[in-house]
Motif scaffolding. Structure first.
Motif, short mmCIF file in Angstrom:
data_model
loop_
_atom_site.label_atom_id
_atom_site.label_comp_id
_atom_site.label_asym_id
_atom_site.label_seq_id
_atom_site.Cartn_x
_atom_site.Cartn_y
_atom_site.Cartn_z
N MET A 33 -5.01 -11.35 -21.78
CA MET A 33 -6.30 -10.73 -21.47
C MET A 33 -7.34 -11.80 -21.13
SD MET A 33 -6.68 -7.73 -24.37
CE MET A 33 -8.44 -7.85 -24.28
N ALA A 34 -7.41 -12.83 -21.97
CA ALA A 34 -8.38 -13.90 -21.76
C ALA A 34 -8.12 -14.62 -20.44
CB ALA A 34 -8.32 -14.89 -22.93
N ARG A 35 -6.86 -14.91 -20.16
CA ARG A 35 -6.53 -15.61 -18.92
C ARG A 35 -6.86 -14.74 -17.70
NH1 ARG A 35 -0.83 -18.75 -20.36
NH2 ARG A 35 -1.85 -20.53 -21.36
N TYR A 36 -6.64 -13.45 -17.82
CA TYR A 36 -7.00 -12.54 -16.73
C TYR A 36 -8.50 -12.63 -16.45
CZ TYR A 36 -8.10 -8.26 -14.24
OH TYR A 36 -8.59 -7.35 -13.32
N GLU A 37 -9.30 -12.56 -17.51
CA GLU A 37 -10.74 -12.62 -17.35
C GLU A 37 -11.22 -13.97 -16.82
OE1 GLU A 37 -12.76 -10.11 -17.50
OE2 GLU A 37 -11.33 -8.67 -18.29
N LEU A 38 -10.47 -15.02 -17.11
CA LEU A 38 -10.81 -16.36 -16.63
C LEU A 38 -10.31 -16.62 -15.20
CD1 LEU A 38 -10.01 -18.41 -19.86
CD2 LEU A 38 -12.28 -18.08 -18.84
N PRO A 58 8.75 -1.17 -24.06
CA PRO A 58 7.58 -1.62 -23.30
C PRO A 58 6.68 -0.49 -22.82
CG PRO A 58 9.55 -2.72 -22.53
CD PRO A 58 9.99 -1.67 -23.50
N SER A 59 7.25 0.68 -22.55
CA SER A 59 6.42 1.80 -22.08
C SER A 59 5.51 2.32 -23.18
CB SER A 59 7.31 2.92 -21.54
OG SER A 59 8.14 3.41 -22.57
N SER A 60 5.78 1.95 -24.43
CA SER A 60 4.92 2.40 -25.53
C SER A 60 3.60 1.64 -25.55
CB SER A 60 5.64 2.23 -26.87
OG SER A 60 5.81 0.85 -27.15
N ASN A 61 3.53 0.48 -24.91
CA ASN A 61 2.29 -0.30 -24.89
C ASN A 61 1.61 -0.11 -23.55
OD1 ASN A 61 0.23 -2.22 -24.94
ND2 ASN A 61 1.41 -3.54 -26.30
N ALA A 64 -0.70 -3.09 -22.24
CA ALA A 64 0.00 -4.23 -21.63
C ALA A 64 0.48 -3.88 -20.23
CB ALA A 64 1.16 -4.68 -22.51
N THR A 65 0.97 -2.67 -20.06
CA THR A 65 1.44 -2.22 -18.75
C THR A 65 0.28 -2.17 -17.75
OG1 THR A 65 3.13 -0.91 -19.86
CG2 THR A 65 2.72 -0.41 -17.54
N GLU A 66 -0.87 -1.66 -18.21
CA GLU A 66 -2.04 -1.60 -17.33
C GLU A 66 -2.54 -3.00 -16.97
OE1 GLU A 66 -4.87 0.83 -19.39
OE2 GLU A 66 -3.81 2.69 -18.93
#
Length: 117
Positions: A33-38, A58-61, A64-66
């Motif tokens: 998340m932080a790296r995405y924002e940076l 993985p589909s339960s999170n 993370a998928t978004e």
């Protein structure tokens, strides 16, 4: 740090946590998340893919998928720009007309000094 939107500090903190425990999925997700924002999309992509790989389902999170989808969109936006860099420049051949004359005079001077030695 994430709630305060201090992304660089969040990335650093998560990296330290992962240094202690590399299997910490929560820290990996938060670093993504932080790296995405940076704007560090490649690193974010690697982190979120690791999170999805480590989860039993993985589909339960959904978060993370978004996040992975958002990162993919950003990388797609960057890809055309990187491809177009080469289109903005032209390949040119540089030809110096005086090269032969200088080489002859330098070679002649060099052989002249070496033969007199």
């Amino acid at each position: 740090y994430i709630k305060l939107k201090k992304w660089a500090e969040a990335e650093d903190d998560c990296s330290k946590a992962l240094g202690v425990n590399p299997k910490n999925t929560k820290a990996t997700y938060r670093r993504a998340m932080a790296r995405y924002e940076l704007g560090k999309f490649e690193g974010a992509k690697q982190d979120v893919e690791q999170v999805l790989k480590d989860l039993p389902d993985p589909s339960s999170n959904k978060e993370a998928t978004e996040l992975k989808e958002k990162i993919a969109k950003e990388l797609e936006k960057q890809a055309p720009r990187e491809r177009n860099v080469g289109e903005r420049f032209r390949r040119m051949e540089i030809v110096e007309a005086d090269d032969d004359e200088e080489e002859v005079s330098l070679t002649g001077a060099a052989t002249g000094t070496s033969s007199s030695s």
